[in-house]
Each structure stands twice: as structure tokens, then as C-alpha cells.
Scaffold this motif. Structure first.
Motif, PDB file in Angstrom:
ATOM      1  N   VAL A 126     -32.623  -5.407 -29.078  1.00  0.00           N
ATOM      2  CA  VAL A 126     -31.248  -5.918 -28.769  1.00  0.00           C
ATOM      3  C   VAL A 126     -30.366  -4.724 -28.142  1.00  0.00           C
ATOM      4  CG1 VAL A 126     -29.114  -6.631 -30.007  1.00  0.00           C
ATOM      5  CG2 VAL A 126     -31.211  -7.132 -31.016  1.00  0.00           C
ATOM      6  N   SER A 127     -29.498  -5.212 -26.958  1.00  0.00           N
ATOM      7  CA  SER A 127     -28.592  -4.469 -26.476  1.00  0.00           C
ATOM      8  C   SER A 127     -27.371  -4.748 -26.691  1.00  0.00           C
ATOM      9  CB  SER A 127     -28.913  -4.671 -25.063  1.00  0.00           C
ATOM     10  OG  SER A 127     -30.255  -4.264 -24.503  1.00  0.00           O
ATOM     11  N   MET A 128     -26.489  -3.719 -26.901  1.00  0.00           N
ATOM     12  CA  MET A 128     -25.189  -3.946 -27.145  1.00  0.00           C
ATOM     13  C   MET A 128     -24.372  -3.511 -26.293  1.00  0.00           C
ATOM     14  SD  MET A 128     -23.928  -3.636 -31.404  1.00  0.00           S
ATOM     15  CE  MET A 128     -24.805  -4.971 -32.298  1.00  0.00           C
ATOM     16  N   LYS A 129     -23.103  -4.211 -26.027  1.00  0.00           N
ATOM     17  CA  LYS A 129     -22.146  -3.499 -25.013  1.00  0.00           C
ATOM     18  C   LYS A 129     -21.342  -2.401 -25.650  1.00  0.00           C
ATOM     19  CE  LYS A 129     -18.031  -5.990 -26.470  1.00  0.00           C
ATOM     20  NZ  LYS A 129     -16.780  -6.335 -25.693  1.00  0.00           N
ATOM     21  N   VAL A 130     -20.875  -1.745 -24.684  1.00  0.00           N
ATOM     22  CA  VAL A 130     -20.075  -0.495 -25.407  1.00  0.00           C
ATOM     23  C   VAL A 130     -18.731  -1.277 -26.172  1.00  0.00           C
ATOM     24  CG1 VAL A 130     -18.517   1.463 -24.654  1.00  0.00           C
ATOM     25  CG2 VAL A 130     -20.612   1.040 -23.460  1.00  0.00           C
ATOM     26  N   LEU A 131     -18.612  -0.766 -27.462  1.00  0.00           N
ATOM     27  CA  LEU A 131     -17.688  -1.308 -28.184  1.00  0.00           C
ATOM     28  C   LEU A 131     -16.270  -0.561 -28.282  1.00  0.00           C
ATOM     29  CD1 LEU A 131     -20.092  -2.165 -31.350  1.00  0.00           C
ATOM     30  CD2 LEU A 131     -18.970  -3.789 -29.267  1.00  0.00           C
ATOM     31  N   SER A 132     -15.187  -1.019 -28.313  1.00  0.00           N
ATOM     32  CA  SER A 132     -13.849  -0.318 -28.230  1.00  0.00           C
ATOM     33  C   SER A 132     -13.760   0.225 -29.776  1.00  0.00           C
ATOM     34  CB  SER A 132     -13.039  -1.068 -27.733  1.00  0.00           C
ATOM     35  OG  SER A 132     -12.570  -2.144 -28.346  1.00  0.00           O
ATOM     36  N   GLY A 133     -12.907   0.945 -30.193  1.00  0.00           N
ATOM     37  CA  GLY A 133     -12.560   1.368 -31.470  1.00  0.00           C
ATOM     38  C   GLY A 133     -12.044   0.189 -32.182  1.00  0.00           C
ATOM     39  N   ASP A 134     -11.089  -0.817 -31.385  1.00  0.00           N
ATOM     40  CA  ASP A 134     -10.317  -1.899 -31.832  1.00  0.00           C
ATOM     41  C   ASP A 134     -11.365  -2.906 -32.290  1.00  0.00           C
ATOM     42  OD1 ASP A 134      -7.870  -0.603 -31.678  1.00  0.00           O
ATOM     43  OD2 ASP A 134      -7.333  -1.819 -29.908  1.00  0.00           O
ATOM     44  N   GLU A 135     -12.506  -3.141 -31.520  1.00  0.00           N
ATOM     45  CA  GLU A 135     -13.498  -4.118 -31.715  1.00  0.00           C
ATOM     46  C   GLU A 135     -14.178  -3.683 -32.933  1.00  0.00           C
ATOM     47  OE1 GLU A 135     -15.153  -5.877 -27.562  1.00  0.00           O
ATOM     48  OE2 GLU A 135     -15.292  -3.778 -27.872  1.00  0.00           O
ATOM     49  N   ILE A 136     -14.475  -2.480 -33.230  1.00  0.00           N
ATOM     50  CA  ILE A 136     -15.275  -2.055 -34.470  1.00  0.00           C
ATOM     51  C   ILE A 136     -14.406  -2.386 -35.767  1.00  0.00           C
ATOM     52  CG2 ILE A 136     -16.186   0.143 -35.503  1.00  0.00           C
ATOM     53  CD1 ILE A 136     -17.242   0.986 -32.793  1.00  0.00           C
ATOM     54  N   ALA A 137     -13.066  -1.803 -35.568  1.00  0.00           N
ATOM     55  CA  ALA A 137     -12.159  -2.064 -36.573  1.00  0.00           C
ATOM     56  C   ALA A 137     -12.075  -3.178 -37.017  1.00  0.00           C
ATOM     57  CB  ALA A 137     -10.987  -1.291 -36.149  1.00  0.00           C
TER      58      ALA A 137
END
Length: 192
Positions: A126-137
Motif C-alpha cells: 500500500v502507498s499512502m500520500k503525504v498526510l497533512s497534520g490537519d488530515e491526521i488530526a
């Protein structure tokens, strides 16, 4: 001759849903209560296989005349295991580690019947995009990460984080359907 009872040794609603997709409805659901602690130097695929076999054995001991289906999913970045996050802080750490990277998901599936256990391990990348801090939160606030290896569920909101999959999507969700159907057939159990 009647078909033997099929017992699903899992509390995962996702596994029940996946089985329903291929016309399989377990007669009974009986989660196995086993120690899931990885052994020293145990590789991710070996852990997935051992846990699936151990769950099948534990439930088969209580239901010896049944066909028992068990599975376990392990997420790994290299040799580092990302188990089920214990709390929100760990979920954030896991998601930061997965952000912008490739990882592997190993799902072990085991079928116990007639004193024998057959098993397989399926690997998906699985490849994931770069996640922003807001997306993670926002994802952690959703609570969807709870009870999921790697602190994400690809079948939910985290599906928007995935840029590429190589392998079995159902295996990433928690149960490789092709292998499951074949293992059940090998044990003499077929959907009606």
C-alpha cells in the motif's frame, strides 16, 4: 449428509461483511482470546500466520466438529510492526510514519477442520500520500482508527489517503477472499 457448522473466530464486523460478499454466512461467531504479542525476531508474515493459526486452534478446541475460520492482519513498515494503536497519540505516530510511504499488509487466514489446520498468508503493498497534520488530526478525531492494525481502515475515510495498492484489497480490509474460499473448499466446506 449435512454441512458442518462454520465458526468465525473473529469479532471483526469487516470480516463478516467480506464473507457475505462471497455468499458465506458463518453459523456462529466466536472470537478467540489469545495473546497477540509478537515473538522475539518474528517477521510480520510469520506473525500473521501464527496468530491466524493460533486463533483457529483455540476455537477448534472448543468446537471440534466445526469448521473454524480465523484471520489476523499485520501492518509493517520494513520490519517494524504497526499493531492496533493503543491511544490517539500512538495513532498519530503511526499515521505520521505511514505518510508518504509504502508499507505492507500481511493477512494470515487459517481453517481448522477434522484436526487439521490449513493456512495462507497474503501480502499486499500500500502507498499512502503525504498526510497533512490537519488530515491526521481529523482522521484520529473520527475514531475510525480504533481496533485497526496500522491505525487506519482502508475501507473507510483512510481510503482517500491511499494512492496505490498492489495485491488483494479484501486482504487489506482483513480477509483475503480468494484464499479463504479455497481453504474452506479444501476443508470440505462450500457456500450453499
Amino acid at each position: 449428509m449435512s454441512r458442518p457448522e462454520l465458526v468465525l473466530a473473529s469479532a471483526s464486523p469487516r470480516r463478516v461483511e467480506l464473507l457475505a460478499l462471497v455468499g458465506i454466512v458463518p453459523d456462529r461467531i466466536e472470537p478467540a482470546d489469545i495473546d497477540e504479542t509478537p515473538l522475539k525476531d518474528e517477521t510480520p508474515p510469520r506473525l500473521a500466520a501464527r496468530l491466524a493459526r493460533s486463533k483457529a486452534e483455540a476455537v477448534a478446541a472448543r468446537a471440534p466438529d466445526s469448521v473454524v475460520l480465523a484471520a489476523d492482519t499485520v501492518v509493517a513498515v520494513g520490519r517494524r510492526l504497526l499493531e492496533k494503536a493503543a491511544d490517539e497519540a500512538e495513532a498519530v505516530r503511526f499515521l505520521k510514519l505511514l505518510s508518504g510511504r509504502n508499507h505492507r499488509v500481511f493477512t494470515g487466514v487459517a481453517v481448522a477442520a477434522g484436526g487439521a489446520i490449513r493456512h495462507r498468508v497474503v501480502e499486499a503493498r500500500v502507498s499512502m500520500k503525504v498526510l497533512s497534520g490537519d488530515e491526521i488530526a481529523a482522521y484520529v478525531r473520527s475514531g475510525e482508527w480504533r481496533g485497526k492494525a496500522g491505525a487506519y481502515g482502508i475501507q473507510g475515510r483512510a481510503g482517500a489517503f491511499v494512492t496505490r495498492i498492489v495485491g488483494s484489497y479484501p486482504a487489506i480490509v482483513g480477509l483475503p477472499l480468494h484464499e479463504t474460499v479455497n481453504l474452506l473448499a479444501g476443508a470440505g466446506w462450500r457456500a450453499e
